[in-house]
Motif scaffolding. Structure first.
Motif, PDB file in Angstrom:
ATOM      1  N   LEU A   1       0.945  -1.102  -0.233  1.00 41.03           N
ATOM      2  CA  LEU A   1       0.075   0.026  -0.085  1.00 41.03           C
ATOM      3  C   LEU A   1       0.924   1.363   0.034  1.00 41.03           C
ATOM      4  O   LEU A   1       0.787   2.181  -0.764  1.00 41.03           O
ATOM      5  CB  LEU A   1      -1.032   0.155   1.047  1.00 41.03           C
ATOM      6  CG  LEU A   1      -1.998   0.920   1.284  1.00 41.03           C
ATOM      7  CD1 LEU A   1      -2.993   1.123  -0.031  1.00 41.03           C
ATOM      8  CD2 LEU A   1      -2.789   0.956   2.446  1.00 41.03           C
ATOM      9  N   THR A   2       1.999   1.206   0.636  1.00 36.37           N
ATOM     10  CA  THR A   2       2.906   2.450   1.004  1.00 36.37           C
ATOM     11  C   THR A   2       3.405   2.550  -0.566  1.00 36.37           C
ATOM     12  O   THR A   2       3.594   3.695  -1.131  1.00 36.37           O
ATOM     13  CB  THR A   2       4.016   2.194   1.913  1.00 36.37           C
ATOM     14  OG1 THR A   2       3.205   1.838   3.172  1.00 36.37           O
ATOM     15  CG2 THR A   2       4.909   3.382   1.967  1.00 36.37           C
ATOM     16  N   VAL A   3       3.951   1.512  -1.304  1.00 31.16           N
ATOM     17  CA  VAL A   3       4.694   1.690  -2.737  1.00 31.16           C
ATOM     18  C   VAL A   3       3.460   2.028  -3.487  1.00 31.16           C
ATOM     19  O   VAL A   3       3.733   2.943  -4.246  1.00 31.16           O
ATOM     20  CB  VAL A   3       5.057   0.357  -3.106  1.00 31.16           C
ATOM     21  CG1 VAL A   3       5.604   0.386  -4.337  1.00 31.16           C
ATOM     22  CG2 VAL A   3       6.193  -0.372  -2.254  1.00 31.16           C
ATOM     23  N   VAL A   4       2.315   1.693  -3.574  1.00 26.60           N
ATOM     24  CA  VAL A   4       0.991   2.126  -4.534  1.00 26.60           C
ATOM     25  C   VAL A   4       0.919   3.532  -4.404  1.00 26.60           C
ATOM     26  O   VAL A   4       0.868   4.267  -5.187  1.00 26.60           O
ATOM     27  CB  VAL A   4      -0.288   1.206  -4.326  1.00 26.60           C
ATOM     28  CG1 VAL A   4      -1.377   1.979  -4.911  1.00 26.60           C
ATOM     29  CG2 VAL A   4       0.028  -0.079  -4.638  1.00 26.60           C
ATOM     30  N   ILE A   5       0.675   4.146  -2.874  1.00 24.60           N
ATOM     31  CA  ILE A   5       0.558   5.393  -2.845  1.00 24.60           C
ATOM     32  C   ILE A   5       1.825   6.120  -3.323  1.00 24.60           C
ATOM     33  O   ILE A   5       1.563   7.108  -3.990  1.00 24.60           O
ATOM     34  CB  ILE A   5       0.233   5.683  -1.509  1.00 24.60           C
ATOM     35  CG1 ILE A   5      -1.169   5.135  -1.049  1.00 24.60           C
ATOM     36  CG2 ILE A   5       0.298   7.105  -0.934  1.00 24.60           C
ATOM     37  CD1 ILE A   5      -1.536   4.850   0.465  1.00 24.60           C
TER      38      ILE A   5
END
Length: 166
Positions: free
Chosen positions: A24-28
């Motif tokens: 999720l951190t990478v996606v954001i």
């Protein structure tokens, strides 16, 4: 033995949670970078959109697996509520068994799909083998099957609720 399996499942859920937060951190971050790059520099990372699509696939399956663990998956609760109390435990067992069967069949189909991608040797634009990016599909269905099996076992182990008269 059942408690050992539950402890294993708890560890698996912690690992899934860590991976989910990381992805999720990478996606954001990557999504924000892509938007800024396109708007400010009239460019973009040519591989980012495809990579983000596959990361969202991972988020979806990890989330579905954790939802299954918490019994927050798609469930027709109204049907269970309308069922007399004495039939709820057997009904839960049937529902978990049916969901287990569906997940096992989907795991097999997804495994065939991923194997075909492996045999084809296709690679995403970012250089990641397609089969690797799509491996979450059989893994996700397999993990959900595992959890439906645990829920079914738990339903079978529960003592029938005392019957009230009247």
């Amino acid at each position: 033995m059942f408690h050992a399996l539950q402890r294993f499942d708890a560890r698996l859920a912690r690992l899934e949670g860590v991976v989910l937060v990381f992805i999720l951190t990478v996606v954001i971050s990557l999504g924000l970078l892509q938007v800024l790059w396109r708007n400010l520099l009239a460019g973009g990372l040519f591989w980012a959109d495809e990579f983000l699509q596959h990361l969202v696939l991972w988020l979806g399956f990890l989330g579905a697996s954790l939802a299954t663990r918490a019994q927050r998956h798609l469930y027709i609760d109204l049907f269970v509520r309308l069922t007399p109390e004495r039939w709820r435990r057997p009904l839960r067992l049937v529902v978990h068994s049916a969901a287990l069967l569906v997940c096992v069949l989907l795991t097999q189909a997804a495994w065939t799909f991923v194997r075909s991608e492996y045999a084809a040797g296709t690679v995403l634009t970012c250089g990641v083998p397609t089969w690797m990016a799509q491996s979450i599909i059989p893994l996700g269905f397999m993990t959900m099957a595992w959890r439906f099996a645990l829920h079914g076992w738990a339903s079978a182990r529960q003592r029938a609720a005392p019957q009230g008269h009247g």
